[in-house]
Design a protein around this motif. Structure first.
Motif, short mmCIF file in Angstrom:
data_model
loop_
_atom_site.label_atom_id
_atom_site.label_comp_id
_atom_site.label_asym_id
_atom_site.label_seq_id
_atom_site.Cartn_x
_atom_site.Cartn_y
_atom_site.Cartn_z
N PRO A 233 -17.91 -1.40 1.30
CA PRO A 233 -16.64 -2.00 1.73
C PRO A 233 -15.55 -0.95 1.95
CG PRO A 233 -17.58 -3.27 -0.06
CD PRO A 233 -18.42 -2.02 0.06
N ARG A 234 -14.69 -1.24 2.92
CA ARG A 234 -13.64 -0.29 3.28
C ARG A 234 -12.45 -0.40 2.33
NH1 ARG A 234 -12.22 2.69 7.99
NH2 ARG A 234 -10.56 4.09 7.29
N TYR A 235 -12.00 -1.62 2.08
CA TYR A 235 -10.80 -1.82 1.25
C TYR A 235 -11.14 -2.63 0.00
CZ TYR A 235 -8.12 -0.30 5.32
OH TYR A 235 -7.63 0.42 6.37
N ILE A 236 -10.42 -2.35 -1.06
CA ILE A 236 -10.45 -3.14 -2.29
C ILE A 236 -9.04 -3.65 -2.55
CG2 ILE A 236 -10.77 -3.07 -4.80
CD1 ILE A 236 -12.96 -1.05 -4.41
N ALA A 237 -8.94 -4.90 -2.98
CA ALA A 237 -7.66 -5.48 -3.37
C ALA A 237 -7.76 -6.01 -4.79
CB ALA A 237 -7.27 -6.61 -2.42
N LEU A 238 -6.76 -5.69 -5.59
CA LEU A 238 -6.68 -6.15 -6.98
C LEU A 238 -5.40 -6.96 -7.15
CD1 LEU A 238 -7.63 -2.78 -8.76
CD2 LEU A 238 -9.13 -4.76 -8.39
N TYR A 239 -5.55 -8.19 -7.56
CA TYR A 239 -4.40 -9.07 -7.81
C TYR A 239 -4.29 -9.30 -9.32
CZ TYR A 239 -1.33 -13.06 -8.11
OH TYR A 239 -0.29 -13.89 -8.47
N CYS A 240 -3.09 -9.14 -9.86
CA CYS A 240 -2.88 -9.27 -11.30
C CYS A 240 -2.46 -10.69 -11.68
CB CYS A 240 -1.82 -8.28 -11.78
SG CYS A 240 -1.55 -8.32 -13.57
N PRO B 298 1.90 -9.25 -13.41
CA PRO B 298 1.54 -10.54 -12.78
C PRO B 298 2.23 -10.73 -11.43
CG PRO B 298 1.90 -10.85 -15.12
CD PRO B 298 2.31 -9.43 -14.82
N GLY B 299 1.44 -11.22 -10.46
CA GLY B 299 1.99 -11.44 -9.13
C GLY B 299 2.02 -10.21 -8.25
N GLN B 300 1.38 -9.11 -8.67
CA GLN B 300 1.32 -7.91 -7.85
C GLN B 300 -0.08 -7.73 -7.28
OE1 GLN B 300 2.78 -4.57 -10.16
NE2 GLN B 300 4.91 -5.07 -9.68
N LEU B 301 -0.14 -7.21 -6.07
CA LEU B 301 -1.39 -6.98 -5.34
C LEU B 301 -1.47 -5.51 -4.97
CD1 LEU B 301 -3.88 -8.33 -3.76
CD2 LEU B 301 -2.37 -8.21 -1.76
N LEU B 302 -2.52 -4.85 -5.42
CA LEU B 302 -2.77 -3.45 -5.06
C LEU B 302 -3.93 -3.41 -4.07
CD1 LEU B 302 -2.36 -0.38 -5.51
CD2 LEU B 302 -4.02 -0.54 -7.38
N VAL B 303 -3.71 -2.76 -2.93
CA VAL B 303 -4.72 -2.64 -1.88
C VAL B 303 -4.91 -1.16 -1.58
CG1 VAL B 303 -5.38 -3.32 0.46
CG2 VAL B 303 -3.87 -4.80 -0.89
N PHE B 304 -6.16 -0.74 -1.41
CA PHE B 304 -6.40 0.67 -1.08
C PHE B 304 -7.71 0.81 -0.31
CE2 PHE B 304 -7.99 -0.25 -5.30
CZ PHE B 304 -9.27 0.28 -5.30
N ASP B 305 -7.77 1.87 0.48
CA ASP B 305 -8.94 2.21 1.28
C ASP B 305 -9.88 3.04 0.39
OD1 ASP B 305 -10.81 3.27 3.02
OD2 ASP B 305 -9.35 3.94 4.51
N GLN B 306 -11.03 2.47 0.03
CA GLN B 306 -11.90 3.21 -0.87
C GLN B 306 -12.80 4.20 -0.13
OE1 GLN B 306 -14.85 1.52 -3.36
NE2 GLN B 306 -16.00 0.60 -1.71
N HIS B 307 -12.62 4.32 1.18
CA HIS B 307 -13.22 5.45 1.88
C HIS B 307 -12.33 6.69 1.72
CE1 HIS B 307 -15.94 2.95 4.78
NE2 HIS B 307 -16.04 2.58 3.52
N ARG B 308 -11.15 6.48 1.19
CA ARG B 308 -10.21 7.59 0.95
C ARG B 308 -9.89 7.78 -0.52
NH1 ARG B 308 -4.35 8.38 4.02
NH2 ARG B 308 -3.62 10.16 2.80
N LEU C 149 -7.48 -9.36 -13.89
CA LEU C 149 -7.29 -9.08 -12.48
C LEU C 149 -8.31 -9.87 -11.67
CD1 LEU C 149 -6.86 -5.17 -12.39
CD2 LEU C 149 -5.12 -6.92 -12.81
N GLN C 150 -7.94 -10.17 -10.44
CA GLN C 150 -8.88 -10.73 -9.48
C GLN C 150 -9.11 -9.68 -8.39
OE1 GLN C 150 -10.47 -13.65 -9.50
NE2 GLN C 150 -9.43 -14.72 -11.18
N GLN C 151 -10.36 -9.53 -7.98
CA GLN C 151 -10.72 -8.48 -7.03
C GLN C 151 -11.42 -9.06 -5.81
OE1 GLN C 151 -12.58 -4.31 -7.88
NE2 GLN C 151 -14.30 -5.71 -7.68
N THR C 152 -11.09 -8.51 -4.65
CA THR C 152 -11.81 -8.85 -3.43
C THR C 152 -12.01 -7.59 -2.60
OG1 THR C 152 -12.00 -10.44 -1.62
CG2 THR C 152 -9.84 -9.43 -1.96
N TYR C 153 -12.89 -7.70 -1.60
CA TYR C 153 -13.25 -6.58 -0.75
C TYR C 153 -13.01 -6.93 0.71
CZ TYR C 153 -15.97 -4.89 -4.78
OH TYR C 153 -16.36 -4.48 -6.03
#
Length: 266
Positions: free
Chosen positions: A104-111, A224-234, A257-261
């Motif tokens: 996967p290119r991106y990972i998102a973590l929601y708190c 809580p209520g924050q979303l971190l998104v990053f490119d895991q190819h980088r 945390l909740q995680q999606t790709y």
């Protein structure tokens, strides 16, 4: 060090162009990462739904673990390996699904909940900056397809497992960096390498790269209520240790945390 400045979600979600603006932010000024603070930190269902809308501008949102749907819960368990996803210790810097052909290119973590013991910060490290500091000799070693790793079972949308792979993409290509600090102890014992590989040469080169990656680690303790998104190819990512006495906390009091790709074309 926490060098992430959260962007209020109202700057992105009150416009029909929001997903496009979000993609421009992540890929442009955000340097392939972003931290979004939603207006209502307790409206988790709504915030996660809005998150999926924004993330869709980056690529297809994946249900990597079909039984979970798009979001997988990263709960804390005191009986888990401390250095793994659900553990209480440090989860060393790595990329997810390191051996997959369609990593996967991106990972998102929601708190949903922060650690009430003030631990569990999320960590990122810029892999491409670390590569720039490698010697030509070490870079050549890490471009050799002699590595392997434990594969995740029951995953979807991430291609097949590679029998062997290189840590670095071929010269001149922008493919993923297949890095996990967790492989180093195995390399030092001659494990997870193609037969006949010079174990010491490869382990030493990887160890020097891991040190360069670690040197670039930054952290953010998600609220809580924050979303971190990053490119895991980088970026490699990880988790700092949770705070003390996690066993005293009820499971529904611990960090969640909740995680999606998000997939993408290399």
């Amino acid at each position: 060090m926490n060098d992430f400045a959260p962007l209020p979600s109202r700057d992105l979600t009150h416009s029909a162009a929001a997903p496009r603006d979000f993609a421009d932010l992540v890929r442009g000024a955000g340097n392939d990462r972003a931290l979004i603070a939603f207006e209502d930190p307790e409206a988790h269902a709504r915030n996660m739904e809005l998150s999926l809308s924004l993330l869709s501008a980056l690529g297809p949102v994946l249900a990597v673990y079909p039984q979970d749907g798009c979001w997988s819960a990263l709960s804390v368990r005191t009986d888990a390996d401390p250095g793994r996803t659900h553990g209480v210790g440090e989860n060393r810097l790595h990329v997810d699904l390191v051996d997959r052909t369609l990593m996967p290119r991106y990972i998102a973590l929601y708190c949903v909940r922060a650690d009430p013991r003030d631990g569990g910060a999320s960590a990122l490290a810029n892999l491409r900056e670390a590569i720039e500091d490698l010697t030509d000799t070490d870079r050549a070693v890490l471009e050799e397809p002699v590595f392997s790793y434990f594969t995740d079972q029951g995953v979807h949308g991430v291609g097949s497992s590679l029998d062997t792979f290189a840590v670095l993409p071929p010269p001149g290509e922008r493919g993923p960096v297949r890095f996990t600090a967790k492989i180093l102890p195995h390399l030092e014992k001659g494990e997870l390498l193609t037969a006949g590989t010079d174990t010491r040469r490869v382990a030493d080169a990887f160890g020097r790269f891991a040190a360069l990656v670690e040197r670039r680690r930054t952290t953010v303790r998600l609220l809580p209520g924050q979303l971190l998104v990053f490119d895991q190819h980088r970026y490699a990512h990880g988790r700092m240790p949770l705070g003390p006495d996690q066993a005293v906390l009820a499971p529904d009091e611990r960090r969640l945390l909740q995680q999606t790709y998000v997939g993408g074309v290399l």
